[in-house]
Design an enzyme around this catalytic site. Structure first.
Site, short mmCIF file in Angstrom:
data_model
loop_
_atom_site.label_atom_id
_atom_site.label_comp_id
_atom_site.label_asym_id
_atom_site.label_seq_id
_atom_site.Cartn_x
_atom_site.Cartn_y
_atom_site.Cartn_z
N GLU A 373 -4.27 -1.47 -3.22
CA GLU A 373 -4.98 -2.15 -2.12
C GLU A 373 -4.02 -2.99 -1.27
O GLU A 373 -4.38 -4.06 -0.78
CB GLU A 373 -6.08 -3.06 -2.66
N THR A 375 0.34 -3.85 -1.45
CA THR A 375 1.18 -4.63 -2.37
C THR A 375 1.26 -6.08 -1.89
O THR A 375 0.93 -6.38 -0.73
CB THR A 375 2.62 -4.05 -2.41
P1 TGC Z 1 -1.02 -0.57 12.44
O1 TGC Z 1 -0.31 0.07 13.61
O2 TGC Z 1 -0.84 -2.01 12.20
O3 TGC Z 1 -2.57 -0.26 12.52
C1 TGC Z 1 -3.07 1.05 12.75
C2 TGC Z 1 -4.50 0.89 13.21
O4 TGC Z 1 -5.29 0.30 12.18
C3 TGC Z 1 -5.83 -0.96 12.61
N1 TGC Z 1 -5.75 -1.88 11.46
C4 TGC Z 1 -6.83 -2.27 10.78
N2 TGC Z 1 -8.13 -2.01 10.96
C5 TGC Z 1 -8.99 -2.56 10.07
N3 TGC Z 1 -8.58 -3.34 9.05
C6 TGC Z 1 -7.28 -3.62 8.85
N4 TGC Z 1 -6.91 -4.37 7.81
C7 TGC Z 1 -6.34 -3.08 9.73
N5 TGC Z 1 -4.97 -3.13 9.81
C8 TGC Z 1 -4.64 -2.40 10.89
C9 TGC Z 1 -4.94 -1.38 13.77
O5 TGC Z 1 -5.63 -2.25 14.64
C10 TGC Z 1 -4.65 -0.05 14.41
O6 TGC Z 1 -5.78 0.35 15.14
P2 TGC Z 1 -5.62 1.22 16.48
O7 TGC Z 1 -7.01 1.40 16.97
O8 TGC Z 1 -4.74 0.41 17.40
O9 TGC Z 1 -4.98 2.51 16.08
O10 TGC Z 1 -0.64 0.29 11.16
P3 TGC Z 1 0.73 0.45 10.40
O11 TGC Z 1 0.99 1.90 10.26
O12 TGC Z 1 1.81 -0.40 11.03
O13 TGC Z 1 0.38 -0.10 8.94
C11 TGC Z 1 -0.08 -1.40 8.75
C12 TGC Z 1 -0.18 -1.71 7.24
C13 TGC Z 1 1.16 -1.63 6.57
C14 TGC Z 1 -0.71 -3.14 7.12
C15 TGC Z 1 -1.17 -0.76 6.57
O14 TGC Z 1 -0.76 0.54 6.65
C16 TGC Z 1 -1.46 -1.10 5.13
O15 TGC Z 1 -2.38 -1.89 4.89
N6 TGC Z 1 -0.75 -0.53 4.10
C17 TGC Z 1 -1.12 -0.67 2.69
C18 TGC Z 1 -1.86 0.58 2.26
C19 TGC Z 1 -2.89 0.30 1.18
O16 TGC Z 1 -3.36 -0.79 1.00
N7 TGC Z 1 -3.32 1.35 0.52
C20 TGC Z 1 -4.38 1.23 -0.45
C21 TGC Z 1 -4.89 2.59 -0.85
S1 TGC Z 1 -6.49 2.58 -1.65
C22 TGC Z 1 -6.21 1.81 -3.10
O17 TGC Z 1 -5.19 1.33 -3.40
C23 TGC Z 1 -7.38 1.78 -4.04
S2 TGC Z 1 -6.96 0.99 -5.52
C24 TGC Z 1 -8.32 1.17 -6.49
C25 TGC Z 1 -9.17 -0.07 -6.56
O18 TGC Z 1 -9.41 -0.77 -5.56
O19 TGC Z 1 -9.61 -0.41 -7.65
P1 FAD Z 2 5.67 1.94 -2.04
O1 FAD Z 2 4.95 1.93 -0.73
O2 FAD Z 2 6.72 2.98 -2.24
O3 FAD Z 2 6.33 0.50 -2.26
C1 FAD Z 2 7.37 0.26 -3.22
C2 FAD Z 2 7.85 -1.17 -3.03
O4 FAD Z 2 8.35 -1.30 -1.69
C3 FAD Z 2 6.73 -2.21 -3.15
O5 FAD Z 2 7.22 -3.38 -3.75
C4 FAD Z 2 6.37 -2.48 -1.71
O6 FAD Z 2 5.77 -3.74 -1.50
C5 FAD Z 2 7.73 -2.40 -1.06
N1 FAD Z 2 7.62 -2.18 0.39
C6 FAD Z 2 6.96 -1.18 1.02
N2 FAD Z 2 7.06 -1.33 2.35
C7 FAD Z 2 7.82 -2.43 2.57
C8 FAD Z 2 8.27 -3.11 3.73
N3 FAD Z 2 7.95 -2.69 4.97
N4 FAD Z 2 9.04 -4.21 3.57
C9 FAD Z 2 9.37 -4.67 2.32
N5 FAD Z 2 8.95 -4.08 1.18
C10 FAD Z 2 8.17 -2.97 1.31
N6 FAD Z 2 -4.52 4.83 -3.55
C11 FAD Z 2 -5.60 5.45 -2.99
O7 FAD Z 2 -5.51 5.94 -1.87
N7 FAD Z 2 -6.78 5.53 -3.67
C12 FAD Z 2 -6.96 5.01 -4.91
O8 FAD Z 2 -8.04 5.09 -5.48
C13 FAD Z 2 -5.84 4.37 -5.53
N8 FAD Z 2 -5.94 3.89 -6.81
C14 FAD Z 2 -4.81 3.39 -7.44
C15 FAD Z 2 -4.89 3.05 -8.81
C16 FAD Z 2 -3.76 2.60 -9.46
C17 FAD Z 2 -3.82 2.28 -10.91
C18 FAD Z 2 -2.54 2.42 -8.74
C19 FAD Z 2 -1.33 1.88 -9.43
C20 FAD Z 2 -2.47 2.76 -7.42
C21 FAD Z 2 -3.59 3.27 -6.75
N9 FAD Z 2 -3.53 3.69 -5.41
C22 FAD Z 2 -4.61 4.30 -4.81
C23 FAD Z 2 -2.26 3.68 -4.70
C24 FAD Z 2 -1.84 2.31 -4.18
O9 FAD Z 2 -2.60 1.93 -3.07
C25 FAD Z 2 -0.34 2.40 -3.83
O10 FAD Z 2 0.35 2.48 -5.05
C26 FAD Z 2 0.13 1.19 -3.02
O11 FAD Z 2 -0.42 1.21 -1.72
C27 FAD Z 2 1.68 1.12 -2.93
O12 FAD Z 2 2.22 2.34 -2.58
P2 FAD Z 2 3.43 2.98 -3.42
O13 FAD Z 2 3.04 2.96 -4.86
O14 FAD Z 2 3.74 4.30 -2.80
O15 FAD Z 2 4.63 1.98 -3.24
#
Ligand code: TGC
Ligand code: FAD
Length: 394
Positions: A373, A375
């Site tokens: 969600e 890092t």
């Molecule tokens: P960026 O250019 O900043 O934004 C792209 C478009 O997205 C909009 N936006 C948002 N909209 C809603 N909520 C937010 N928090 C938003 N942040 C950005 C933004 O306005 C823009 O819209 P538009 O219309 O102009 O296109 O995007 P970027 O490529 O520079 O990336 C920004 C960054 C790094 C913050 C974003 O990519 C990010 O949050 N990365 C982390 C990815 C992440 O959290 N993955 C989680 C995967 S799911 C998961 O982990 C489930 S775990 C299981 C559990 O919960 O138990």
């Molecule tokens: P990376 O992006 O490769 O990051 C590695 C390290 O680099 C981290 O310390 C990070 O903070 C750092 N880093 C990255 N970018 C930068 C930067 N710009 N500057 C400085 N440091 C940086 N994803 C889903 O889509 N759906 C799910 O249901 C889901 N469930 C998950 C369940 C588990 C148990 C786990 C462990 C992960 C899950 N994820 C899921 C994935 C999770 O969202 C990603 O692991 C997370 O977003 C980080 O991506 P990554 O593991 O590729 O790490």
């Protein structure tokens, strides 16, 4: 001002947190706490050790409890306020982060995506069954090479007549191999779009990720999409661009702001109980100043994290919560929870490394919570961007 209490107080009673909650919020919290005590906690050490979770059975029970998609309106969802949803996450994660993950992914990611961006047919077809726990959803955003930077995703959806054909791999997907449907995000000629993929569709496979040292009571999978053919109406009409999946993440991250504190509270309660019973150098460990300093610091951090969570919950209920505020909450409360779980582990000595106590299980789980969600580094950069106006992601 009343006299200071000479009785023992529970960590969250120190700041009278309950006095900030409504009767209904307290009742919901209590219901989830009792469910976890009866149905979840007795099995957790076994599930964690075996690296297994009876996800289907549990999902039905959680559906019966009403927590799946509980903060959504209509379609069989309870429609509670955000604070109640947060408190439910707290109680679920006080049991185990894996249980809260099951509920977060189902309600805040998969169901929310359908609720916010799906067609009326998507909602009618899936949401009531998902709210009841009869159908399980997963959310495929992360890929093997794109986690923090999901905008780089390679999974692609191309048009073939009126059909869509999806090809790519998603990684680390919670609930993946037990899911009935996957919400998959893919690049198209029009930017990133979301697709509803029934997991029985030919070309779709989900492979469990094994050998995890964290979130062991949770299903984590790789999703392989090998030319998965879907009808035209599989696309989520309301989501265009990366803002679609990021909008869902705001919801799930909010749940973690509360949830992580559940793991911390459970660790601290365990440490307070243990240090009261454990005699070292002829008196209880809890009677030493070093121990009390640790316990006091942890209770202060837990209480302030809880006040932050409640503040953010109220902003969400007012409809004014901003993504960077969710980042403040996730960054602070997960870091706090991990610090507390690790510190509690020290107080339990050797017993702390076993599954007889929940503390090291929580600490191990929180390593995942720190990473998924977004890092802690990503959330620091979101806050940094809000403060400076400069994006430092690239
Ligand atoms: P960026 O250019 O900043 O934004 C792209 C478009 O997205 C909009 N936006 C948002 N909209 C809603 N909520 C937010 N928090 C938003 N942040 C950005 C933004 O306005 C823009 O819209 P538009 O219309 O102009 O296109 O995007 P970027 O490529 O520079 O990336 C920004 C960054 C790094 C913050 C974003 O990519 C990010 O949050 N990365 C982390 C990815 C992440 O959290 N993955 C989680 C995967 S799911 C998961 O982990 C489930 S775990 C299981 C559990 O919960 O138990
Ligand atoms: P990376 O992006 O490769 O990051 C590695 C390290 O680099 C981290 O310390 C990070 O903070 C750092 N880093 C990255 N970018 C930068 C930067 N710009 N500057 C400085 N440091 C940086 N994803 C889903 O889509 N759906 C799910 O249901 C889901 N469930 C998950 C369940 C588990 C148990 C786990 C462990 C992960 C899950 N994820 C899921 C994935 C999770 O969202 C990603 O692991 C997370 O977003 C980080 O991506 P990554 O593991 O590729 O790490």
């Amino acid at each position: 001002m009343p006299e200071p209490s000479r009785d023992r107080v529970a960590p969250l009673d120190l700041l009278a947190v309950d006095s900030l909650l409504t009767e209904e919020q307290l009742a919901i919290q209590d219901t989830v706490r009792r469910f976890c005590a009866d149905r979840v906690r007795p099995h957790l050490a076994d599930w964690f050790e075996a690296g297994e979770l009876p996800a289907r059975e549990l999902a039905r029970e959680l559906g019966g409890l009403g927590v799946l998609g509980m903060h959504l309106e209509g379609y069989g969802c309870a429609g509670t306020d955000a604070v109640s949803y947060g408190l439910a996450c707290l109680e679920l994660e006080a049991a185990d982060s894996g249980i809260r993950s099951l509920v977060s992914v189902q309600g805040s990611l998969a169901m929310y995506a359908l609720h916010a961006y799906g067609s009326e047919e998507h909602k009618q077809q899936w949401l009531p069954a998902m709210a009841a726990g009869e159908a399980i959803g997963c959310f495929g955003l992360t890929e093997p090479d794109f986690g923090s930077d999901p905008g780089g995703m390679r999974t692609a959806a191309r048009r073939d007549g009126s059909d869509w054909v999806l090809r790519g791999t998603k990684m680390w997907i919670t609930n993946g191999s037990v899911a009935d449907l996957a919400v998959v995000w893919a690049r198209t000629e029009d930017g990133v779009r979301g697709f509803v993929v029934p997991t029985g569709t030919p070309g779709f496979a989900a492979n469990p990720v094994g050998r995890k040292l964290s979130l062991r009571a949770s299903v984590t999978s790789e999703l392989v999409l090998d030319d998965v053919r879907l009808p035209a109406d599989a696309v989520l009409p309301g989501a265009r661009g990366l803002g679609g999946p990021l909008g869902c993440l705001n919801e799930a991250r909010f749940g973690i702001v509360f949830g992580a504190l559940g793991a911390a509270r459970d660790s601290l309660e365990s440490a307070i109980s243990y240090t009261g019973d454990r005699v070292v150098f002829d008196k209880p460990l809890s009677a030493y100043q070093l121990t009390q300093a640790k316990l006091a610091d942890m209770a202060v951090d837990l209480g302030t994290g809880m006040l932050l969570a409640l503040h953010l919950g109220r902003l969400k209920d007012d409809g004014t919560l901003r993504p960077e505020q969710v980042s403040v909450g996730k960054l602070n409360n997960v870091r706090t929870a991990l610090r507390i779980a690790r510190e509690c582990r020290t107080l339990l000595g050797a017993n702390g490394i076993t599954l007889e106590y929940p503390v090291m299980r929580h600490a191990a789980n929180l390593e995942s919570v720190l990473t998924y969600e977004g890092t802690s580094e990503v959330h620091a950069l979101v806050v940094g961007q809000a403060l400076t106006g400069e994006s430092a992601f690239r």
